[in-house]
Scaffold this active site. Structure first.
Site, PDB file in Angstrom:
ATOM      1  N   CYS A  58      73.691  68.990  48.046  1.00 47.04           N
ATOM      2  CA  CYS A  58      73.944  67.694  47.405  1.00 47.04           C
ATOM      3  C   CYS A  58      75.455  67.408  47.364  1.00 47.04           C
ATOM      4  O   CYS A  58      76.224  68.224  46.842  1.00 47.04           O
ATOM      5  CB  CYS A  58      73.378  67.765  45.995  1.00 47.04           C
ATOM      6  SG  CYS A  58      73.627  66.304  45.006  1.00 47.04           S
ATOM      7  N   ASN A  59      75.861  66.262  47.903  1.00 51.05           N
ATOM      8  CA  ASN A  59      77.289  65.908  47.886  1.00 51.05           C
ATOM      9  C   ASN A  59      77.801  65.710  46.465  1.00 51.05           C
ATOM     10  O   ASN A  59      78.911  66.125  46.133  1.00 51.05           O
ATOM     11  CB  ASN A  59      77.521  64.610  48.667  1.00 51.05           C
ATOM     12  CG  ASN A  59      77.465  64.842  50.150  1.00 51.05           C
ATOM     13  OD1 ASN A  59      78.473  65.082  50.773  1.00 51.05           O
ATOM     14  ND2 ASN A  59      76.272  64.806  50.718  1.00 51.05           N
ATOM     15  N   GLU A  87      64.126  56.718  47.862  1.00 51.45           N
ATOM     16  CA  GLU A  87      63.172  57.459  47.016  1.00 51.45           C
ATOM     17  C   GLU A  87      61.893  56.644  46.796  1.00 51.45           C
ATOM     18  O   GLU A  87      60.818  57.200  46.641  1.00 51.45           O
ATOM     19  CB  GLU A  87      63.803  57.782  45.654  1.00 51.45           C
ATOM     20  CG  GLU A  87      64.954  58.761  45.726  1.00 51.45           C
ATOM     21  CD  GLU A  87      64.546  60.204  45.474  1.00 51.45           C
ATOM     22  OE1 GLU A  87      63.580  60.419  44.730  1.00 51.45           O
ATOM     23  OE2 GLU A  87      65.203  61.098  46.039  1.00 51.45           O
ATOM     24  N   CYS A 129      75.967  61.654  51.941  1.00 52.40           N
ATOM     25  CA  CYS A 129      74.898  61.767  50.946  1.00 52.40           C
ATOM     26  C   CYS A 129      73.684  62.269  51.699  1.00 52.40           C
ATOM     27  O   CYS A 129      73.388  61.782  52.802  1.00 52.40           O
ATOM     28  CB  CYS A 129      74.610  60.395  50.315  1.00 52.40           C
ATOM     29  SG  CYS A 129      73.148  60.421  49.256  1.00 52.40           S
ATOM     30  N   THR A 130      73.002  63.230  51.097  1.00 53.77           N
ATOM     31  CA  THR A 130      71.897  63.882  51.810  1.00 53.77           C
ATOM     32  C   THR A 130      70.755  62.927  52.161  1.00 53.77           C
ATOM     33  O   THR A 130      69.995  63.198  53.087  1.00 53.77           O
ATOM     34  CB  THR A 130      71.331  65.025  50.949  1.00 53.77           C
ATOM     35  OG1 THR A 130      71.091  64.515  49.633  1.00 53.77           O
ATOM     36  CG2 THR A 130      72.283  66.185  50.885  1.00 53.77           C
ATOM     37  N   HIS A 131      70.620  61.835  51.418  1.00 56.08           N
ATOM     38  CA  HIS A 131      69.524  60.904  51.697  1.00 56.08           C
ATOM     39  C   HIS A 131      69.773  60.021  52.922  1.00 56.08           C
ATOM     40  O   HIS A 131      68.834  59.543  53.544  1.00 56.08           O
ATOM     41  CB  HIS A 131      69.311  59.963  50.505  1.00 56.08           C
ATOM     42  CG  HIS A 131      68.555  60.571  49.379  1.00 56.08           C
ATOM     43  ND1 HIS A 131      69.021  61.643  48.668  1.00 56.08           N
ATOM     44  CD2 HIS A 131      67.356  60.242  48.822  1.00 56.08           C
ATOM     45  CE1 HIS A 131      68.152  61.950  47.729  1.00 56.08           C
ATOM     46  NE2 HIS A 131      67.134  61.111  47.797  1.00 56.08           N
ATOM     47  N   ASP A 161      69.330  70.774  46.164  1.00 54.99           N
ATOM     48  CA  ASP A 161      69.689  69.351  46.147  1.00 54.99           C
ATOM     49  C   ASP A 161      69.128  68.741  44.865  1.00 54.99           C
ATOM     50  O   ASP A 161      68.194  69.285  44.264  1.00 54.99           O
ATOM     51  CB  ASP A 161      69.102  68.625  47.372  1.00 54.99           C
ATOM     52  CG  ASP A 161      69.617  67.193  47.462  1.00 54.99           C
ATOM     53  OD1 ASP A 161      70.831  67.009  47.601  1.00 54.99           O
ATOM     54  OD2 ASP A 161      68.805  66.246  47.360  1.00 54.99           O
ATOM     55  N   SER A 162      69.690  67.584  44.498  1.00 57.10           N
ATOM     56  CA  SER A 162      69.166  66.886  43.335  1.00 57.10           C
ATOM     57  C   SER A 162      67.711  66.456  43.565  1.00 57.10           C
ATOM     58  O   SER A 162      66.987  66.209  42.616  1.00 57.10           O
ATOM     59  CB  SER A 162      70.028  65.662  43.037  1.00 57.10           C
ATOM     60  OG  SER A 162      70.106  64.853  44.195  1.00 57.10           O
TER      61      SER A 162
HETATM   62  N1  DGL Z   1      71.700  64.343  46.854  1.00 52.94           N
HETATM   63  C1  DGL Z   1      72.659  63.355  46.415  1.00 52.94           C
HETATM   64  C2  DGL Z   1      73.944  63.420  47.251  1.00 52.94           C
HETATM   65  O1  DGL Z   1      73.976  63.966  48.339  1.00 52.94           O
HETATM   66  C3  DGL Z   1      72.090  61.976  46.456  1.00 52.94           C
HETATM   67  C4  DGL Z   1      70.982  61.727  45.471  1.00 52.94           C
HETATM   68  C5  DGL Z   1      71.426  61.696  44.029  1.00 52.94           C
HETATM   69  O2  DGL Z   1      72.150  60.753  43.633  1.00 52.94           O
HETATM   70  O3  DGL Z   1      71.002  62.573  43.319  1.00 52.94           O
HETATM   71  O4  DGL Z   1      74.939  62.920  46.802  1.00 52.94           O
END
Ligand code: DGL
Length: 273
Positions: A73-74, A158, A192-194, A10-11
């Site tokens: 990560c999406n 975050e 989105c994973t968050h 993931d990011s």
């Molecule tokens: N992990 C990203 C997603 O699922 C969200 C966080 C980012 O913008 O890096 O899209």
């Protein structure tokens, strides 16, 4: 026995919400998690940048011995997965696999609506890529799909500000504005994973008529199914129940913040890509 873990990328922290579900459904496997926190968020970065960062992460995870990588990560799934699968994967050998989170979710999501109208909430990158509507059309051609980008949500989470009055107002205004423009929606996908961190609050905002759908469980169920259909790959993966965590940021920060997403204590290692 040689460790052949499943890689989860993931990011940043968000992919831990996906890992949490993988650990519930598939606790016996070995995992390596990499969060590119030093370069997150990816949500508003260009295709080229997301692709090159994701490829570096995939390369790192293959070097850790992974045969299968889940791009949790999406944004990276939307912007980098296809190119990596088609252009880069052949270089790594025929037995390596890289999977994303969009396909498994779109296969499932159309089934959860009664009104035939769903909403996708994601980063600007995910929404602007149109990946969800394009994929959904393949499985559910008549489905009405509306999307909404929530660029403030990842920074709020975050920075641990999502529970403050100001944070809640921003989230409320996104949700209420979107639903008032699309009143037929009866299922909202947290693409989105968050966003699963906001699940309780979003459920409270939308009430019982709108179903809120986080992705972790769907991705985990689909992976169980995928491995049942790919027996050779499944037999290759080692089952020692371990998780190694890596971050491109400071590992102390990572371990502290990880508790919000994973609800367990971890010890990560820093790596510079
Ligand atoms: N992990 C990203 C997603 O699922 C969200 C966080 C980012 O913008 O890096 O899209």
């Amino acid at each position: 026995m040689k460790k052949i873990p499943i890689g989860v990328f993931d990011s940043g922290y968000g992919g831990l919400t996906i890992l949490a579900e993988l650990l519930k459904k598939m606790p016996d496997y070995d995992y390596v998690y990499f969060g590119d926190n030093a370069r997150a968020p990816y949500g508003n970065r260009s295709f080229d940048v997301v692709y090159s960062y994701t490829l570096e992460a995939v390369d790192f995870l293959f070097k850790q011995g992974c045969e299968l990588i889940i791009i949790a990560c999406n944004t990276a799934s939307a912007k980098a997965l296809r190119t990596i699968q088609q252009t880069d994967l052949p270089r790594y050998g025929t037995n390596k696999r890289v999977l994303g989170v969009i396909r498994p979710c779109t296969e499932y999501i159309g089934q959860v609506t009664n009104s035939n109208s769903i909403g996708i909430l994601g980063t600007e990158g995910t929404v602007n890529s149109n990946s969800y509507p394009i994929e959904l059309k393949k499985f559910f051609p008549s489905l009405h799909v509306a999307q909404h980008a929530c660029p403030m949500w990842v920074p709020l989470i975050e920075n641990n500000m999502h529970n403050t009055e100001a944070g809640k107002l921003i989230i409320k205004s996104d949700i209420e504005g979107f639903l008032s423009e699309n009143p037929t929606i009866d299922a909202l996908v947290l693409a989105c994973t968050h966003y699963p961190v906001l699940l309780d609050y979003i459920k409270q905002l939308v009430g019982e008529t709108v179903q809120v759908v986080p992705q972790g469980e769907i991705v985990a169920d689909k992976l169980v199914d995928y491995l049942a259909r790919h027996e050779k790959l499944n037999a290759t993966l080692s089952k020692g129940g371990s998780v190694d965590y890596y971050t491109s940021e400071n590992s102390v920060f990572f371990d502290k913040a990880a508790a919000t997403f994973l609800h367990r204590k971890i010890q990560s290692q820093h790596i510079a890509l």
